[in-house]
Design a protein around this motif. Structure first.
Motif, short mmCIF file in Angstrom:
data_model
loop_
_atom_site.label_atom_id
_atom_site.label_comp_id
_atom_site.label_asym_id
_atom_site.label_seq_id
_atom_site.Cartn_x
_atom_site.Cartn_y
_atom_site.Cartn_z
N ARG A 63 9.83 103.90 -47.21
CA ARG A 63 10.53 102.67 -47.53
C ARG A 63 10.86 101.87 -46.28
O ARG A 63 10.76 100.66 -46.24
N HIS A 82 7.84 100.25 -44.40
CA HIS A 82 7.27 99.16 -45.19
C HIS A 82 8.20 97.95 -45.19
O HIS A 82 7.77 96.83 -45.44
N ALA A 83 9.49 98.16 -44.86
CA ALA A 83 10.41 97.03 -44.81
C ALA A 83 10.09 96.09 -43.65
O ALA A 83 10.46 94.93 -43.68
N ASP A 93 3.96 92.50 -48.11
CA ASP A 93 3.73 93.24 -49.34
C ASP A 93 2.50 94.13 -49.22
O ASP A 93 2.49 95.24 -49.72
N ASP A 116 6.64 101.39 -55.44
CA ASP A 116 8.08 101.43 -55.68
C ASP A 116 8.46 102.55 -56.65
O ASP A 116 9.56 103.08 -56.59
N ARG A 133 15.18 93.21 -45.71
CA ARG A 133 14.23 93.96 -46.54
C ARG A 133 14.75 95.36 -46.80
O ARG A 133 14.24 96.08 -47.65
N TYR A 134 15.72 95.73 -46.05
CA TYR A 134 16.35 97.05 -46.21
C TYR A 134 17.77 96.90 -45.71
O TYR A 134 18.01 96.28 -44.67
N SER A 176 16.25 87.28 -44.77
CA SER A 176 16.82 88.15 -45.79
C SER A 176 16.50 89.59 -45.45
O SER A 176 15.40 89.89 -44.98
N VAL A 227 14.39 93.71 -40.99
CA VAL A 227 13.80 92.45 -41.42
C VAL A 227 12.34 92.42 -40.99
O VAL A 227 11.90 93.19 -40.14
N ARG A 228 11.58 91.53 -41.61
CA ARG A 228 10.14 91.44 -41.36
C ARG A 228 9.88 90.98 -39.94
O ARG A 228 10.51 90.06 -39.44
#
Lengths: 249, 249
Positions: B173, B176-177, B181, B237, B97-98, B95, B125-126
């Motif tokens: 942002r 961190h994507a 967490d 956030d 993340r950004y 999925s 993505v991670r």
DNA sequence: CATCATATAGTCAAACTGACTCAAACCCCG
DNA sequence: CGGGGTTTGAGTCAGTTTGACTATATGATG
């Protein structure tokens, strides 16, 4: 075919986003090109310059009689940027001094009936020339921050275009697009102040502009004002540093 | 209809930009959505992390057997960003993340035969998760700066996406994507270094990150390493300041 | 020629930046 | 179990940039 239909209409009567019922059933989605055109003109009351843009009146449904961004269906054989530039010329009789793709809007419900995807460009034109711009019955200039409710999602589009203009880093090219070939630092500062909506210190502005190295000073000066004559500057095209390798005019 | 045809094919066999002969005669231009997907993985030789992206092999003409960006025709009832996200999931099982719109490419000659306009998104993505990413025969990950010749104008598109990633201001942002967490400042710095391709001073990095106010420090620490335990941080956030009023996820 | 208004130059302190030093804290090894 | 190694996290310092401000230059005006 959609494109052909739109092409035969005068630009002011073209609806950038809507189609008739017959066309709607022919295709699942359609591609349009619209342009947000900015010029700088002196405001009525306050003598300061502010951002203005031309809109066209819609002459058919949906959103008949509402104002909308100039645009039209993308003709089969025309490049995206060329379509935006042509639209601009047809609407304002002006040539863009700056033209850049803004964003592509494609929300399913942004136009009633047909799914329309709009590639939107934003452009800057010369202020002085914009004065004599052709303003027919179906084209009118509006102050960018005092727009009436527009057709479709065009209010949101203009808002985004304004944000992009104001947060754009490379002001050099942009500010100079509003001016002639040569200009004084005061004129350039006036552009920055109008875009950023705040006063700038003349001395500090001069310092930072000179440090950026985007201007070439000429030998000419502007006399006639009731003060020390200001030197004329020219924009330095060579110093187009940190260029995006990809798109961008 | 073009969309339906594409929908029935497995994603790896969908050609993001090409169509068969029959379809080409049906429409004057077609709208596709493609996505540039970035992940961070450790390089083979150098232990440093670098940018990688997944490509799909084309299984039909034009450009058969060349690698291309994942994508497909825009389905009638799907939002642009949703189409990009779906493509991403179908290609990588991940999925985003950004996810942000990159640019719309529409040059007339960018695809032989039919005029194709592609709305391109870019996604992050991670890293850890990308390790176990599904890599079938028709999907493969490549180092972002060592790509083979790709189909259509996709090399240029990736180049532009890389430029956007590296010149994006709001790194908070974005960086961190790539992470989970919670993360240590060293991990965050590693992301910045990988994207910017240069080493950053740990102390100065800490100072600037703390000053930006985008991170919340947790009470947890990471033990087990051969040195003083590092504090875990969380992305804030709320502090999504200077947001674009318009689009952007 | 005195005055007005802006152009242009310069000053000064606060904020920011890059390079660097140093103690803290944990693991590893002997 | 204590010292060496390594990274965390705090702090210093000089050079640069930025914003606020002062001062001088110069042509137009009356």
């Amino acid at each position: 075919m959609l494109e052909d239909t739109a092409q035969t209409l005068p630009i002011a009567k073209q609806n950038p986003l809507a189609v008739g019922g017959a066309a709607a059933s022919a295709a699942a989605s359609s591609l349009a090109v619209s342009t947000v055109i900015f010029a700088l003109r002196p405001d009525e009351e306050s003598h300061l310059k502010t951002l203005w843009l031309p809109l066209v009146r819609r002459t058919r449904d949906p959103h008949r009689d509402l104002w909308a961004l100039p645009g039209g269906w993308l003709p089969a054989g025309e490049e995206l940027a060329a379509a935006a530039g042509r639209t601009l010329r047809e609407t304002t009789d002006l040539s863009p001094r700056y033209l850049e793709q803004l964003y592509t809007f494609g929300d399913i419900d942004r136009s009633p009936g047909l799914r329309v995807v709009s590639v939107v460009y934003w452009a800057l034109v010369r202020s002085e020339v914009a004065e004599r711009a052709s303003v027919g019955d179906n084209v009118r200039w509006f102050a960018a921050d005092q727009l009436p409710p527009l057709a479709f999602d065009h209010n949101r589009i203009v808002e985004y275009a304004l944000w992009r203009l104001r947060t754009k880093v490379e002001y050099a090219r942009i500010a100079h697009a509003f001016l002639g070939d040569t200009f004084t630092l005061a004129q350039l500062r006036e552009v920055h102040e109008a875009v950023l909506q705040k006063a700038l210190d003349p001395a500090n502005f001069r310092r930072s502009i000179e440090a950026s190295g985007n201007l070439i000073s000429t030998d000419q000066h502007v006399a006639g004002a009731r003060h020390r004559p200001a030197r004329l500057y020219r924009y330095d095209d060579r110093a187009n540093d940190h260029d995006p390798p990809g798109p961008a005019l």
